[in-house]
Design an enzyme around this catalytic site. Structure first.
Site, PDB file in Angstrom:
ATOM      1  N   ASP A  11      22.982  20.913  53.119  1.00  7.35           N
ATOM      2  CA  ASP A  11      23.268  20.652  54.385  1.00  7.35           C
ATOM      3  C   ASP A  11      22.816  21.585  55.252  1.00  7.35           C
ATOM      4  OD1 ASP A  11      24.837  20.432  56.878  1.00  7.35           O
ATOM      5  OD2 ASP A  11      26.011  18.579  55.542  1.00  7.35           O
ATOM      6  N   HIS A  80      26.137   9.073  53.270  1.00  8.53           N
ATOM      7  CA  HIS A  80      26.019  10.493  52.565  1.00  8.53           C
ATOM      8  C   HIS A  80      27.400  10.936  52.193  1.00  8.53           C
ATOM      9  CE1 HIS A  80      26.498  11.082  56.970  1.00  8.53           C
ATOM     10  NE2 HIS A  80      26.990  12.126  56.711  1.00  8.53           N
ATOM     11  N   LEU A  81      27.196  11.511  51.069  1.00  7.07           N
ATOM     12  CA  LEU A  81      28.290  12.225  50.238  1.00  7.07           C
ATOM     13  C   LEU A  81      28.245  13.694  50.606  1.00  7.07           C
ATOM     14  CD1 LEU A  81      30.590  12.359  48.330  1.00  7.07           C
ATOM     15  CD2 LEU A  81      29.128  12.512  46.387  1.00  7.07           C
TER      16      LEU A  81
END
Length: 119
Positions: A11, A80-81
């Protein structure tokens, strides 16, 4: 890390020392648009999340969080996980943004239960 159906990457605004996103390669809407037939996809996303943590020497899976932002609290319209670890080292804002049992964040386990209960 990727395979034919999903990809995983760091991320760009990490909420924990290890913060990864696992996404389907083909467009899938947000977690609210999922149906029972998406259970294998979500399970596969969680498995890849666990693999990336293990590759980065995160061994305590009791101190991790796997989850999704629940619309409308999602700035990205592609599924998105979030994979976060260790949860014990998350800062105040991250604890708020990725908080358990909130109306803006749902764990992968909660989402799977919700999908499984659909007819």
């Amino acid at each position: 890390m990727m395979d034919e159906t999903i990809s995983c990457f760091r991320d760009i605004h990490p909420g924990a020392p290890h913060h990864y996103l696992v996404v389907p390669n083909k467009h899938v809407g947000n977690c609210k648009s999922l149906r029972k037939e998406h259970v294998p996809l979500v399970e596969k996303m969680v498995e890849m999340g666990k693999e990336i943590l293990q590759k980065n020497n995160v061994t305590d899976l009791n101190d991790v969080r796997f989850g999704f932002h629940w619309p409308p609290f999602s700035s990205v319209t592609h599924l998105h996980l979030h994979v976060l670890a260790p949860v014990s080292q998350m800062g105040f804002m991250s604890r708020l943004v990725y908080r358990l049992n909130s109306y803006w964040f749902i764990t992968a386990e909660q989402l799977l239960q919700k999908l499984d209960s659909m007819s």
